[in-house]
Design an enzyme around this catalytic site. Structure first.
Site, PDB file in Angstrom:
ATOM      1  N   ASN A 209       0.847  -1.190   0.000  1.00  0.00           N
ATOM      2  CA  ASN A 209       0.000   0.000   0.000  1.00  0.00           C
ATOM      3  C   ASN A 209       0.888   1.248   0.000  1.00  0.00           C
ATOM      4  OD1 ASN A 209       0.570   0.807   2.864  1.00  0.00           O
ATOM      5  ND2 ASN A 209      -0.274  -1.239   3.190  1.00  0.00           N
ATOM      6  N   PRO A 304      -2.268 -12.168  10.232  1.00  0.00           N
ATOM      7  CA  PRO A 304      -2.587 -11.982  11.652  1.00  0.00           C
ATOM      8  C   PRO A 304      -2.828 -10.504  11.941  1.00  0.00           C
ATOM      9  CG  PRO A 304      -0.232 -12.407  11.348  1.00  0.00           C
ATOM     10  CD  PRO A 304      -0.897 -12.626  10.015  1.00  0.00           C
ATOM     11  N   ASP A 305      -3.764 -10.224  12.831  1.00  0.00           N
ATOM     12  CA  ASP A 305      -3.993  -8.829  13.240  1.00  0.00           C
ATOM     13  C   ASP A 305      -3.079  -8.558  14.440  1.00  0.00           C
ATOM     14  OD1 ASP A 305      -4.925  -6.420  14.403  1.00  0.00           O
ATOM     15  OD2 ASP A 305      -6.832  -6.671  13.370  1.00  0.00           O
ATOM     16  N   PHE A 322      -4.301   2.803  15.014  1.00  0.00           N
ATOM     17  CA  PHE A 322      -4.671   3.825  14.027  1.00  0.00           C
ATOM     18  C   PHE A 322      -5.832   3.264  13.217  1.00  0.00           C
ATOM     19  CE2 PHE A 322      -2.001   7.618  13.382  1.00  0.00           C
ATOM     20  CZ  PHE A 322      -1.182   7.488  14.487  1.00  0.00           C
TER      21      PHE A 322
END
Ligand code: PMT
Length: 397
Positions: A209, A304-305, A322
């Site tokens: 990103n 995974p978070d 965030f």
């Protein structure tokens, strides 16, 4: 200490000590600050604007309504630009004008038009300094949280001896540096994630990103200035590591997770600024994928978070997430705050080229029983504001 990424508006008023402000300008810029000088008419009787222009590398402003300068950066914009307004020397007359809220020249107008902290280094004859009128004005300014540094005692240019000498430039530099080094998180260990992750598709391609890492790196610098020991776990970015920060480079979300869990149990505060890819390709091809088929389907697996896993630890650090949102900013941020069980969340709008890869940002910060909005400003200034809010909330839990 340093003044890297600090924007200092240096006001010079009409006293003989103005010649020492030339040296101060040099010291401030050498310490890393961007300095813009504003001179009163009186100051120009002692030193020329050209001297300060040469030392600061920026045009010097002297007039309130100068069409040429207003077109480049209007005085209100200049007032907002400053992280600190430092007036050295500050004469008795300038102190009086500030105390009565006058806006009759550029410097007094800037002080009135700015929400930034103001620091004054008085310089005048000892009798003028000790006069009740001056002392009353000083008291008014102190009540308004204006910092008065000095004056020092000693021989004066007029032959008198006593209090009224401007502090030496080196001392003023030190006090300006101390102003930014707050100590609000002294002794705390902070881990910050920053930048994007890269999820490989084949040896030459990846999913990623537009995160530049600027927000996370600014936070790392602000946390160091607040006195913390900072570990920065970073995806691939093109930024210099802030001074005194321990930097760990990673590429993928899984590598970021591993680096975080290596030392998270020794962290007091965790700030997740990284734009972690939510998905990764199920497999990364060993060889470069050839252009063959009309359509190519990429199968993805959730990553995974990291933030949610940290917050779910038995003894979690104070966790700050965030939220990058293109719509319903507050609703989505509040949902993430609760779902991930965070202490705080800082939400930024990221549509229309906002947030990602910009020098400026804006934040809406939420916690269980409060919120605070920080309007658009540089990521450095925003980072200092957020770190100070985090310190406040951390110490109150
Ligand atoms: O790097 P810059 O160019 O300066 O841009 C800054 C920024 C816009 C990237 C930054 O301010 C920001 O918003 N970072 C979070 C971006 C993001 O991924 O938001 P999210 O809403 O998808 O994720 C929510 C939170 O969970 C984030 O704290 C994120 O770090 C964390 N997360 C997300 C997914 C995942 N697998 N693991 C995580 O830890």
């Amino acid at each position: 200490m340093s003044l890297e990424n600090k924007q200092i508006l240096l006001g010079v008023t009409g006293g003989i000590a103005a010649y020492k402000t030339a040296e101060l300008t040099r010291l401030l810029t050498r310490a890393g600050a961007s300095v813009r000088v504003v001179m009163t008419r009186g100051a120009q009787a002692f030193v020329t604007p050209l001297t300060f222009q040469a030392l600061s590398g920026e045009p010097v402003r002297t007039e309130l309504l100068d069409p040429k300068h207003e077109a480049a950066m209007g005085h209100i914009e200049l007032a907002r630009w400053a992280d600190l307004i430092l007036v050295a020397p500050a004469t008795a007359s300038f102190i009086e004008r500030l105390a009565t809220g006058r806006a009759d020249d550029l410097l007094s107008t800037l002080c009135l038009a700015s929400a930034s902290p103001i620091m004054l280094a008085p310089a005048m004859n000892q009798q003028m300094w000790q006069q009740q009128a001056t002392q009353d004005n000083v008291q008014i300014l102190l009540k308004r949280d204006i910092k008065i540094i000095g004056p020092a005692e000693g021989d004066q240019a007029c032959g008198d001896v006593g209090p009224g000498r401007m502090l030496e430039p080196q001392k003023i530099l030190q006090l300006a540096e101390q102003h930014f080094h707050t100590g609000a998180l002294a002794g705390k260990r902070i881990m910050i994630t920053a930048g994007p992750t890269r999820e490989p598709i084949d040896p030459v391609r990846f999913l990623s990103n537009r995160s530049s890492g600027k927000m996370g790196y600014a936070l790392a610098q602000a946390a160091v200035e607040a006195g913390a020991t900072v570990t920065l776990i970073t995806g691939p970015v093109n930024l210099t590591t802030p001074r005194s920060v321990k930097r760990i480079n990673v590429e993928t979300a899984e590598a970021m997770r591993a680096a975080v869990f290596e030392t998270i149990d020794r962290s007091d505060i965790f700030i997740a600024t990284a734009a972690v890819s939510d998905y990764r390709p199920v497999t990364a091809a060993e060889q470069k994928i050839k252009k063959s088929a009309e359509h190519l389907t990429l199968e993805l697996l959730p990553n995974p978070d990291i933030l949610a896993e940290v917050a779910a630890l038995e003894k979690p650090p104070f966790t700050v997430g965030f939220a990058a949102e293109t719509e319903s900013l507050e609703k989505h941020a509040q949902a993430k705050l609760q779902r991930k069980k965070l202490n705080m969340i800082a939400a930024n709008p990221v549509n229309d080229n906002q947030g990602f890869d910009q020098d400026e940002n804006q934040l809406a910060v939420f916690w269980s029983d409060g919120e605070q909005r920080f309007p658009l400003t540089t990521k450095y200034k925003l980072a200092r504001q957020l770190i100070s809010l985090i310190a406040e909330q951390y110490h109150s839990t």
